[in-house]
Design a protein around this motif. Structure first.
Motif, PDB file in Angstrom:
ATOM      1  N   SER A  74       0.838  -1.193   0.000  1.00  0.00           N
ATOM      2  CA  SER A  74       0.000   0.000   0.000  1.00  0.00           C
ATOM      3  C   SER A  74       0.877   1.248   0.000  1.00  0.00           C
ATOM      4  O   SER A  74       2.067   1.188   0.288  1.00  0.00           O
ATOM      5  CB  SER A  74      -0.892   0.025   1.242  1.00  0.00           C
ATOM      6  OG  SER A  74      -0.106   0.274   2.383  1.00  0.00           O
ATOM      7  N   VAL A  75       0.258   2.371  -0.364  1.00  0.00           N
ATOM      8  CA  VAL A  75       0.928   3.658  -0.219  1.00  0.00           C
ATOM      9  C   VAL A  75       0.287   4.339   0.981  1.00  0.00           C
ATOM     10  O   VAL A  75      -0.911   4.622   0.969  1.00  0.00           O
ATOM     11  CB  VAL A  75       0.759   4.523  -1.481  1.00  0.00           C
ATOM     12  CG1 VAL A  75       1.434   5.870  -1.275  1.00  0.00           C
ATOM     13  CG2 VAL A  75       1.320   3.804  -2.689  1.00  0.00           C
ATOM     14  N   HIS A  76       1.093   4.563   1.999  1.00  0.00           N
ATOM     15  CA  HIS A  76       0.555   5.095   3.237  1.00  0.00           C
ATOM     16  C   HIS A  76       1.122   6.489   3.471  1.00  0.00           C
ATOM     17  O   HIS A  76       2.332   6.670   3.571  1.00  0.00           O
ATOM     18  CB  HIS A  76       0.944   4.178   4.405  1.00  0.00           C
ATOM     19  CG  HIS A  76       0.151   4.444   5.637  1.00  0.00           C
ATOM     20  ND1 HIS A  76      -0.732   3.542   6.167  1.00  0.00           N
ATOM     21  CD2 HIS A  76       0.088   5.524   6.441  1.00  0.00           C
ATOM     22  CE1 HIS A  76      -1.301   4.038   7.247  1.00  0.00           C
ATOM     23  NE2 HIS A  76      -0.825   5.257   7.418  1.00  0.00           N
ATOM     24  N   ALA A  77       0.265   7.475   3.519  1.00  0.00           N
ATOM     25  CA  ALA A  77       0.728   8.836   3.764  1.00  0.00           C
ATOM     26  C   ALA A  77       0.771   9.110   5.247  1.00  0.00           C
ATOM     27  O   ALA A  77      -0.169   8.793   5.971  1.00  0.00           O
ATOM     28  CB  ALA A  77      -0.192   9.835   3.071  1.00  0.00           C
ATOM     29  N   VAL A  78       1.897   9.688   5.711  1.00  0.00           N
ATOM     30  CA  VAL A  78       1.990  10.157   7.085  1.00  0.00           C
ATOM     31  C   VAL A  78       2.012  11.676   7.000  1.00  0.00           C
ATOM     32  O   VAL A  78       2.917  12.268   6.434  1.00  0.00           O
ATOM     33  CB  VAL A  78       3.259   9.633   7.783  1.00  0.00           C
ATOM     34  CG1 VAL A  78       3.410  10.256   9.162  1.00  0.00           C
ATOM     35  CG2 VAL A  78       3.196   8.117   7.890  1.00  0.00           C
ATOM     36  N   MET A  79       0.954  12.281   7.515  1.00  0.00           N
ATOM     37  CA  MET A  79       0.723  13.700   7.303  1.00  0.00           C
ATOM     38  C   MET A  79       0.859  14.477   8.578  1.00  0.00           C
ATOM     39  O   MET A  79       0.615  13.963   9.658  1.00  0.00           O
ATOM     40  CB  MET A  79      -0.720  13.870   6.824  1.00  0.00           C
ATOM     41  CG  MET A  79      -0.852  14.261   5.408  1.00  0.00           C
ATOM     42  SD  MET A  79      -2.423  15.113   5.214  1.00  0.00           S
ATOM     43  CE  MET A  79      -1.840  16.612   4.533  1.00  0.00           C
ATOM     44  N   GLY A  80       1.193  15.739   8.441  1.00  0.00           N
ATOM     45  CA  GLY A  80       1.263  16.596   9.613  1.00  0.00           C
ATOM     46  C   GLY A  80       2.039  17.851   9.278  1.00  0.00           C
ATOM     47  O   GLY A  80       2.781  17.885   8.294  1.00  0.00           O
ATOM     48  N   GLU A  81       1.865  18.859  10.119  1.00  0.00           N
ATOM     49  CA  GLU A  81       2.585  20.099   9.884  1.00  0.00           C
ATOM     50  C   GLU A  81       4.014  19.961  10.381  1.00  0.00           C
ATOM     51  O   GLU A  81       4.379  18.957  10.989  1.00  0.00           O
ATOM     52  CB  GLU A  81       1.880  21.244  10.609  1.00  0.00           C
ATOM     53  CG  GLU A  81       0.485  21.491  10.071  1.00  0.00           C
ATOM     54  CD  GLU A  81      -0.100  22.756  10.665  1.00  0.00           C
ATOM     55  OE1 GLU A  81      -0.148  22.855  11.901  1.00  0.00           O
ATOM     56  OE2 GLU A  81      -0.509  23.631   9.885  1.00  0.00           O
ATOM     57  N   ASN A  82       4.821  21.010  10.134  1.00  0.00           N
ATOM     58  CA  ASN A  82       6.177  21.019  10.678  1.00  0.00           C
ATOM     59  C   ASN A  82       6.112  20.811  12.174  1.00  0.00           C
ATOM     60  O   ASN A  82       5.309  21.444  12.859  1.00  0.00           O
ATOM     61  CB  ASN A  82       6.859  22.355  10.407  1.00  0.00           C
ATOM     62  CG  ASN A  82       7.285  22.474   8.970  1.00  0.00           C
ATOM     63  OD1 ASN A  82       6.515  22.872   8.130  1.00  0.00           O
ATOM     64  ND2 ASN A  82       8.500  22.105   8.697  1.00  0.00           N
ATOM     65  N   GLY A  83       6.939  19.925  12.688  1.00  0.00           N
ATOM     66  CA  GLY A  83       6.980  19.739  14.127  1.00  0.00           C
ATOM     67  C   GLY A  83       5.900  18.832  14.672  1.00  0.00           C
ATOM     68  O   GLY A  83       5.764  18.689  15.879  1.00  0.00           O
ATOM     69  N   ALA A  84       5.137  18.203  13.783  1.00  0.00           N
ATOM     70  CA  ALA A  84       4.073  17.326  14.265  1.00  0.00           C
ATOM     71  C   ALA A  84       4.627  15.988  14.746  1.00  0.00           C
ATOM     72  O   ALA A  84       3.939  15.242  15.418  1.00  0.00           O
ATOM     73  CB  ALA A  84       3.038  17.084  13.172  1.00  0.00           C
TER      74      ALA A  84
END
Lengths: 299, 359, 548
Positions: free
Chosen positions: C44-54
């Motif tokens: 699968s393609v799994h995105a790990v998302m978040g802002e800077n410093g998350a």
């Protein structure tokens, strides 16, 4: 006339060879990112060890071997200090250069009870390749040289190929270019830096041996007389391309040999002595003009 | 690390660790270790280290010798300045020999050729030496900023050129005719350093050098330029960001360093035997003794007089060690080298510490 | 919305490729990761998302063995593992493409790919086999590349392909891509996505670390969103929307402090006029123009590495702009030295505190003095000649500032390197603000600073503006910009892509522009309309339950 020119070629080679070995040592260090200015002292130690070794073993090649091994051992100070303990290689090198100067003079007195220079009767110099004397062109150039002279070029080509064609060589180059990248791919960076510096020591040992048992058959205090520094400049000049080293070193050799020639026709020795340094500096500046253009930042 | 089975007392260890971090420990430790290594070398040579070291102290600190010892201390301090000023901003000046010799030549020329009374001639000669040698030293700064040739390399390449040129001039241009040694004629009375009482070696030149050291101390600790030197030495990017003109600073530092070396040259020439003799300025090795003193002091002006004492004792005492203990005087150079190497390798302590804390 | 946490069992294998359970990591007082669970399904393609410093980078560093977790477990193929370094991770089948490439510029593509794992013949590198291997991998994954090309001459996109090939050559089955599109052109992004899909289809598990919403939507199968070190959302991409992702990323529980605004701005103080920095072919800053007036705070938003830092360096003068003009208070300062620019009225709080903003071995007093050492009261004051400093005044001023800025230190003579990040930052801010310069550039002024200090720093900046100062505030933190700025420009790929007044600015709009949503729009002005979702759109409640 031709004899004169070929003998000049021979003189150039003779002058260039010790510098070439030392510069190769410096270039290998540069490849792993160690700024090696310990060449002068290592070469001097090599010269002493070669003479002492030849005196004790009675064999010039024994002297070469002892020079090679003991100088490699001497280089361990710089190798371990800079690679393992992260000490400043410049300060270590300043120290080992002084150490070599002092220790060779000290041992000259303690071991041989002479000061200034040591050239006992029967001291074996390296054999010359007299068997080539009758070969045209080659003869006049190489007959009066030791095997270490052509070997320098073989070694340089071999090192060049090793760097280019073997896994270890590839890794070594990467260590200097981008240590983090090399480490992230499992290469032990300090270990490469250490062994490269020790190998450099061995080469400086050969440089010293050629100087003391090939060019002449004597050890004189401070007989390297700045050749190690010329080698450092040569390394800067070729900027990481070891295969260009012969050209640079032959240039310096030519300057030195030309100096001798000019002395022969009456030019003052003092000025011809300065020539290699002046030429080195001028060439460095010329090759760096591009650098100057690239940064016009007003500081 | 293999340790003894008994657990080391953490308190004692902590105390030791704190003590080891004291700033005086490093230079002192380096010296002690170097002397021990020197002792091993002497013993290995089949000689007696204690006799040798005693001879060194006697030879240098004998009251009858102090006059000479102090003059040498002055020269070493002067050359230490030549190394320490650029070292403060993180640069190495290894061209002290050339700078010193040019200063000596300039002073000799002025003293021999300018018809002035001594009260003017002596300062003029010293000043001229400072200017010429300072200008020569400063050459390295544009070579670094414009052409990217490190100062350590350019000073090393420039130095033998200056030495050779001076040697040539001595032999063929301004040297004393008919002399076997390449040297200038004796300087006239009015071109000699003023004596200090009836001392035969130490003269007003020593005061000049002490004045230079005081000046360096004051500039280093009290002036804007001294502050900028320290800032750039600590972090070059920080300096540039804060508005320090690093290129100009390097120019000034190298000029000052060259001037210091040139003044030492001038003082030596204008002291007994009042001539510039080919090779005489270089052979005592003041340049590297001074460099060693500067490194041992970490460039700190207040420590230089102290570290210079050590190398002065080695230098001066070396001769008497040779005479009375039969230990070659080259041991002085050996010890200089060992001190510097040991000093550089102090990082092993940090390394051990981080290894222990990460383990 | 069902989180695909219970590993969707595929036919091939019962265990997920990777499972992170309850991962925690703290740096001093800062909690970087707190009980993070992450399941990567094979292929699968799994995105790990978040802002800077998350906490994305910290999490990935632990997965790749660069950091050790304080708590929690890592399972690869169902087996618990402990990595002592990246080599262990590589051996376990992981590969990572870092945001900053780790390539040997002087070497060929093939040499870079095989470095450290070279095919040999008779002790020599088998270059033919290496080239064949590169070609084979390139074809299989659609990574167009030339094995004999020298890496230094390649574009950023091609260099990235080399990095991916490096991982694939080591048989990576799990590929971590850290902000892979930050350096790519739009067309390169498209082809990267093709590669990612192809790799996943071939059975490789791909982790895409990103803060850009459209990338997540375009290429991933599943998304895990992090905020403040915790998982704040898990989605199957097919069920996620821009709005739900933005919501999970930015949250709502912190009341946005809105800049009260002064309404009165004075003359232009700083003018950046069509400035380009760097190699004109791939400029770090591309034709940027902006102005800051007296009594105004202009925010520069943008993800790190989109040219903000280079812009600041060009204004300060540590880097020369390739073209364009820079005016301070109407005076052209283009080719002038840093010192002249500072004298003309510029102060800068730099991003890199340890490398540029301080000298760690020097004392607090010395650090707070640089730049003030030639002016009163330290230099050029009563009875002092030009060029000399009053040490007494230096120390007194340092003590005063230490008290004023509440710097926690054992004394003004303590080396600044011994201070905590927040206290060192206070020293930097004290130094720069005490210039009283008309123009202040503040670059990430609250980075690595504890919460209490953040507030006081913000108040200082507002006071500065109230005193008639012009402030250019560069920040990754949208909340910070909203709290302080009168206007906000957004930088993306070296350009200004959007500009908002304080009234128009919302987290969602700025976030969208930072994520490149505006780049499709014809003009920067259009950006607000193209933002994926206005903040007032009702967003589905993100999944915040962290128990598996």
């Amino acid at each position: 006339m031709q004899i004169f020119e070929l003998s000049f070629v021979a003189a150039v080679l003779l002058a260039a060879t010790p510098i070439l070995y030392a510069a190769l040592a410096g270039a290998i260090s540069a490849q792993v990112g160690v700024f090696n200015i310990a060449l002068e002292g290592q070469m001097l130690w090599g010269a002493f060890a070669a003479v002492a070794g030849s005196y004790y073993t009675g064999s010039a090649w024994g002297g070469v071997l002892i020079a090679l091994l003991s100088t490699a051992l001497f280089a361990v100070i710089l190798a371990v200090g800079s690679a393992r303990w992260k000490a400043d290689p410049i300060i270590i090198a300043i120290g080992t250069n002084l150490l070599a100067l002092g220790l060779t003079g000290f041992l000259l007195r303690v071991l041989f009870d002479v000061s200034g220079s040591f050239s006992p009767r029967g001291l074996e110099g390296l054999p010359k390749m007299g068997f080539l004397a009758d070969v045209p062109v080659i003869g006049p150039i190489f007959a009066g040289q030791t095997l270490l002279v052509p070997l320098a070029f073989v070694v340089i080509v071999a090192v060049g190929l090793w760097l280019k064609a073997t896994p270890a060589g590839l890794r070594l180059r990467g260590v200097g270019e981008h240590p983090d990248a090399a480490a992230s791919l499992g290469v032990n960076v300090p270990s490469f830096q250490m062994w490269a510096t020790i190998l450099g020591g061995a080469l400086c040992g050969i440089a010293g041996a050629q100087l003391a048992l090939g060019n002449v058959t004597v050890f004189t205090e401070n007989m390297t007389a700045g050749r190690g520094w010329i080698a450092v400049a040569a390394v800067m000049l070729v900027a990481g391309r070891p295969l260009w080293l012969p050209l640079a070193c032959l240039g310096f050799g030519a300057a030195e040999a030309l100096g001798f020639r000019l002395q022969g026709i009456g030019a003052p020795q003092q000025l011809t002595d300065a020539a290699p340094y002046a030429i080195t500096l001028v060439v460095l500046v010329l090759t760096r003009i591009r650098f100057a253009r690239s940064r016009k930042v007003s500081v | 690390m293999t340790s003894t089975p008994t657990k080391p007392q953490p308190r004692a260890r902590r105390l030791l660790a704190t003590a080891l971090r004291h700033p005086a420990v490093v230079p002192l430790g380096a010296v002690v270790l170097a002397l021990l290594i020197g002792a091993v070398i002497i013993a290995a040579a089949g000689l007696d280290p204690l006799t040798a070291y005693a001879a060194v102290l006697e030879g240098s600190l004998d009251p009858r010798q102090l006059d000479y010892t102090f003059s040498v201390w002055g020269f070493i301090c002067g050359m230490a300045l030549a190394a320490a000023i650029p070292l403060r901003m993180g640069e190495f000046n290894l061209g002290g020999n050339g700078q010193m010799v040019l200063g000596g030549l300039t002073a000799a020329w002025v003293a021999l050729n300018v018809p002035l009374p001594g009260i003017l001639l002596v300062p003029l000669a010293v000043l001229a030496a400072a200017i010429v040698a300072g200008g020569f030293g400063a050459l390295s700064a544009p070579l670094a900023t414009r052409f990217g040739i490190p100062i350590i390399i350019s000073t090393l390449l420039l130095s033998p050129i200056a030495v050779a040129v001076v040697s040539y001039l001595l032999r063929f241009q301004i040297g004393e005719a008919g002399s076997a040694v390449a040297q200038t004629p004796r300087l006239p009375e009015q071109g000699r350093m003023w004596a200090l009482g009836d001392l035969s070696y130490s003269n007003t030149g020593l005061l000049v050098i002490i004045a230079m050291m005081v000046a360096f101390y004051v500039v280093d600790s009290r002036s804007a330029v001294g502050f900028e030197l320290r800032v750039v030495g600590a972090n070059r990017r920080f300096g540039a960001y804060g508005g320090v003109r690093v290129g100009r600073l390097a120019f000034g530092a190298m000029a000052a360093a060259g001037a210091a070396a040139g003044i030492v040259g001038a003082i030596i020439v204008m002291s007994s035997p009042y001539r510039l003799i080919d090779g005489a300025l270089i052979s005592p090795g003041y340049t590297f003794a001074g460099l060693a003193a500067a490194l041992l002091a970490g460039g700190r002006p207040a420590l230089i007089p102290v570290t210079a004492i050590l190398f002065t004792i080695l230098q001066v005492g070396g001769a008497s060690m040779e005479r009375s203990a039969d230990v070659p005087r080259q041991l002085s150079d050996v010890l200089q080298g060992v001190v510097i190497v040991v000093l550089a390798l102090r990082t092993v302590l940090d390394q051990r510490r981080t290894e222990r804390s990460s383990a | 919305m069902t989180p695909p946490l219970a590993a969707a069992v595929t036919g091939e294998s019962p265990a997920p490729a990777v499972e992170l359970v309850g991962i925690g990591k703290r740096f001093g007082a800062v909690v970087a990761n707190d009980g993070v669970d992450l399941v990567l399904r094979r292929g699968s393609v799994h995105a790990v998302m978040g802002e800077n410093g998350a906490g994305k980078s910290t999490l990935m560093s632990m997965l790749f063995g660069l950091l050790k977790p304080d708590s929690g477990e890592i399972h690869v193929d169902g087996v618990p593992v402990q990595f002592d370094g990246p080599l262990d991770a590589i051996a376990a089948g992981l590969g990572m493409v870092h945001q900053h490439f780790r390539l040997f510029d002087s070497m060929t593509v093939a040499d870079n790919v095989v470095y450290g794992a070279e095919p040999t013949r008779a002790g020599l590198i088998d270059r033919r086999a290496a080239a064949a291997r590169v070609r084979e991998l390139s074809e299989r994954y659609g990574l167009e590349t030339e094995p004999t090309a020298v890496v230094g001459s390649l574009s950023a996109g091609a260099r990235q392909r080399v990095e991916i090939l490096k991982a694939l050559h080591r048989d990576a089955r799990i590929l971590i891509l850290d902000e892979p599109t930050a350096v790519l052109t739009p067309s390169e992004v498209t082809s990267l996505f093709t590669v990612i899909r192809r790799a996943a289809d071939a059975g490789t598990t791909v982790v895409l670390v990103t803060h850009k919403i459209h990338e997540v939507l375009a290429v991933s199968d599943e998304v895990t969103v992090l905020r403040d070190g915790r998982v704040t959302g898990r989605f199957a991409t097919s069920e996620a929307t821009s709005a739900s992702l933005v919501h999970a990323m930015t949250g709502r529980e912190i009341d946005e402090v809105r800049n009260p605004g002064t309404g009165t701005t004075g003359a232009v103080a700083l003018e950046v006029d069509h400035v380009t920095v760097g190699d004109p072919r791939t400029p770090a800053v591309h034709d940027v123009s902006l102005t800051v007036h007296r009594g105004e705070i202009v925010g520069v938003a943008g993800v790190s590495g989109n040219g903000q830092h280079e812009l600041v360096a060009a204004v300060l003068g540590t880097v020369q702009a390739a073209s364009g003009r820079i005016r301070l208070l109407g005076e052209e300062v283009g080719g002038r030295s840093v010192r002249d620019r500072r004298a003309a009225g510029l102060a800068v709080i730099p991003e890199d505190r340890r490398g540029e903003g301080t000298a760690v071995t020097l004392s607090v007093a010395e650090n707070v003095t640089l730049g003030h050492h030639r002016t009163a009261p330290i230099g050029a004051s009563k009875g002092l000649r030009r060029g000399w400093m009053s040490i007494r005044a230096e120390l007194a001023r340092a003590r005063e500032l230490i008290a004023d800025y509440d710097v926690r230190t054992s004394g003004e003579q303590q080396p600044i390197g011994a201070l905590s990040g927040g206290n060192a930052q206070k020293v930097v801010i004290a130094r720069e603000l005490s210039h009283g310069a008309p123009v202040l550039i503040a670059e990430q002024p609250t980075q690595g600073v504890d919460v209490g200090a953040i507030e006081s720093i913000h108040q200082r900046l507002l006071d500065y503006r109230a005193g008639g100062g012009a402030v250019l505030l560069v920040s990754h933190e949208i909340s910070e910009l909203l709290a302080l700025a009168d206007r906000i420009v957004v930088m993306y790929s070296g350009r200004v892509v959007a500009e908002f007044s304080a009234a128009e600015a919302t987290t969602a709009r700025i976030g969208a522009a930072m994520a490149g949503a505006a780049e499709a729009a014809a003009a920067p002005e259009a950006a607000p309309d193209t933002a994926p979702a206005p903040a007032d759109t009702p967003a589905p409640e993100p999944e915040t339950d962290r128990t598996p």
